[in-house]
Design a protein around this motif. Structure first.
Motif, PDB file in Angstrom:
ATOM      1  N   UNK A   1      14.818  52.477  21.796  1.00  0.00           N
ATOM      2  CA  UNK A   1      13.424  52.946  20.864  1.00  0.00           C
ATOM      3  C   UNK A   1      12.205  51.657  21.779  1.00  0.00           C
ATOM      4  N   UNK A   2      11.211  52.445  21.792  1.00  0.00           N
ATOM      5  CA  UNK A   2      10.074  52.086  22.054  1.00  0.00           C
ATOM      6  C   UNK A   2       9.330  50.343  21.714  1.00  0.00           C
ATOM      7  N   UNK A   3       9.421  49.841  22.651  1.00  0.00           N
ATOM      8  CA  UNK A   3       8.959  48.140  21.553  1.00  0.00           C
ATOM      9  C   UNK A   3      10.026  47.560  20.794  1.00  0.00           C
ATOM     10  N   UNK A   4      11.066  47.548  22.074  1.00  0.00           N
ATOM     11  CA  UNK A   4      12.757  47.236  21.541  1.00  0.00           C
ATOM     12  C   UNK A   4      13.108  46.611  23.047  1.00  0.00           C
ATOM     13  N   UNK A   5      13.758  45.352  22.167  1.00  0.00           N
ATOM     14  CA  UNK A   5      14.140  44.820  23.543  1.00  0.00           C
ATOM     15  C   UNK A   5      15.556  45.244  23.450  1.00  0.00           C
ATOM     16  N   UNK A   6      16.444  45.367  22.475  1.00  0.00           N
ATOM     17  CA  UNK A   6      17.787  46.201  22.779  1.00  0.00           C
ATOM     18  C   UNK A   6      17.904  47.387  21.951  1.00  0.00           C
ATOM     19  N   UNK A   7      19.160  47.751  22.571  1.00  0.00           N
ATOM     20  CA  UNK A   7      19.720  48.513  21.722  1.00  0.00           C
ATOM     21  C   UNK A   7      20.889  48.829  21.632  1.00  0.00           C
ATOM     22  N   UNK A   8      22.463  49.575  20.459  1.00  0.00           N
ATOM     23  CA  UNK A   8      23.386  48.871  20.699  1.00  0.00           C
ATOM     24  C   UNK A   8      24.250  50.815  20.391  1.00  0.00           C
ATOM     25  N   UNK A   9      23.688  51.578  21.211  1.00  0.00           N
ATOM     26  CA  UNK A   9      24.774  52.680  21.151  1.00  0.00           C
ATOM     27  C   UNK A   9      25.606  53.284  22.411  1.00  0.00           C
ATOM     28  N   UNK A  10      26.857  54.667  22.068  1.00  0.00           N
ATOM     29  CA  UNK A  10      27.414  54.861  22.820  1.00  0.00           C
ATOM     30  C   UNK A  10      26.468  55.767  23.793  1.00  0.00           C
ATOM     31  N   UNK A  11      26.759  55.327  24.987  1.00  0.00           N
ATOM     32  CA  UNK A  11      26.069  56.483  26.300  1.00  0.00           C
ATOM     33  C   UNK A  11      26.325  56.937  27.389  1.00  0.00           C
ATOM     34  N   UNK A  12      25.668  57.027  28.223  1.00  0.00           N
ATOM     35  CA  UNK A  12      25.470  57.994  29.911  1.00  0.00           C
ATOM     36  C   UNK A  12      27.283  57.416  30.269  1.00  0.00           C
ATOM     37  N   UNK A  13      27.910  58.153  31.176  1.00  0.00           N
ATOM     38  CA  UNK A  13      29.829  57.728  31.711  1.00  0.00           C
ATOM     39  C   UNK A  13      28.865  56.511  32.873  1.00  0.00           C
ATOM     40  N   UNK A  14      29.712  55.750  33.090  1.00  0.00           N
ATOM     41  CA  UNK A  14      30.449  54.773  34.170  1.00  0.00           C
ATOM     42  C   UNK A  14      31.836  54.925  34.668  1.00  0.00           C
ATOM     43  N   UNK A  15      31.741  55.389  35.707  1.00  0.00           N
ATOM     44  CA  UNK A  15      33.219  55.253  36.382  1.00  0.00           C
ATOM     45  C   UNK A  15      33.149  54.753  37.059  1.00  0.00           C
ATOM     46  N   UNK A  16      33.779  53.455  37.505  1.00  0.00           N
ATOM     47  CA  UNK A  16      33.730  52.542  38.945  1.00  0.00           C
ATOM     48  C   UNK A  16      35.099  52.427  39.710  1.00  0.00           C
ATOM     49  N   UNK A  17      34.824  52.826  40.470  1.00  0.00           N
ATOM     50  CA  UNK A  17      36.798  52.857  41.634  1.00  0.00           C
ATOM     51  C   UNK A  17      36.265  52.275  43.186  1.00  0.00           C
TER      52      UNK A  17
END
Length: 255
Positions: A239-255
């Motif tokens: 959200x605009x004006x917020x420094x941090x936000x916690x919620x499930x989001x984009x997938x990240x595949x590390x290999x």
């Protein structure tokens, strides 16, 4: 200057009484750096061939396994090339990047289109981090839309392989670790952090320009402009004006 000594202003902080108070650090405790200007590449269409960035200045060779051709122009670090062929010579891969222009693999950070890992859905956003190539690619479904070089964890602090999801984002904050150890670090104002594996995240790194090589304590360091773009593109949306936000989001595949 104060009493003949130099200080740097590093922050302006709000007071509880809504006034402002500044933060200063003595010049002896500040190391000035120039952040990397490297970004990566935004892609308007799916790449038809693999591509790469030059990691160290190099002159191409006329044939795989041969010495560099002094008549060829120097290809400088971060120069982007397409890859049109590959040959193995003495257990080393050589890549064709132009007419009679061959470059050994260790001079290149390579990106190629990958298939969606399960359970990423068609059309869903996901990020691929290739630890061998030290590259990152961002996808929408099966189409690559952005790629860049990164710096993942050094051998003592390997970035863990696996399929994760971004669970939190912080616009700017300090990072520290390894307290009371020789490799203790403390970094002010680390920008655009996207946590995906406990306290391991993707984030901007203004303090080095070693992208394409391992450099971190486990996080995936990004060129600052690339980190800013990914922060805005990935979910969750902060959200605009917020420094941090916690919620499930984009997938990240590390290999």
């Amino acid at each position: 200057e104060y009493e003949g000594e130099q200080w740097y202003q590093i922050n302006v902080r709000p007071r509880q009484d809504d006034g402002r108070t500044d933060e200063y650090v003595h010049a002896d405790y500040v190391h000035l750096v120039r952040p990397s200007a490297f970004v990566g590449v935004y892609l308007s269409s799916q790449p038809s061939v693999p591509f790469a960035w030059v990691l160290r200045n190099v002159r191409p060779s006329p044939l795989p396994g041969e010495a560099a051709d002094p008549n060829q122009p120097m290809l400088y670090r971060y120069h982007q090339v397409n890859i049109y062929g590959i040959e193995e010579v003495g257990n080393r891969a050589w890549y064709l990047v132009g007419v009679n222009q061959w470059i050994r693999h260790d001079y290149l950070g390579i990106v190629d289109v990958s298939s969606r890992p399960e359970p990423v859905a068609p059309g869903e956003k996901w990020i691929e981090v290739d630890l061998y190539e030290q590259t990152l690619a961002a996808y929408e479904g099966d189409r690559m839309i952005f790629a860049t070089l990164v710096s993942s964890g050094l051998p003592r602090w390997e970035t863990r392989r696996g399929l994760f999801r971004i669970w939190g984002k912080i616009y700017i904050a300090k990072m520290s670790g390894r307290e009371f150890k020789p490799d203790y670090y403390f970094l002010e104002d680390v920008p655009w952090t996207m946590y995906f594996d406990d306290d391991i995240g993707l984030h901007g790194a203004y303090w080095h320009d070693s992208f394409g090589y391992r450099h971190s304590h486990g996080c995936v360091n990004l060129p600052p402009i690339a980190a800013q773009w990914l922060y805005a593109w990935t979910d969750p949306v902060v959200p605009e004006g917020t420094n941090g936000y916690w919620a499930t989001g984009t997938w990240v595949w590390v290999h």
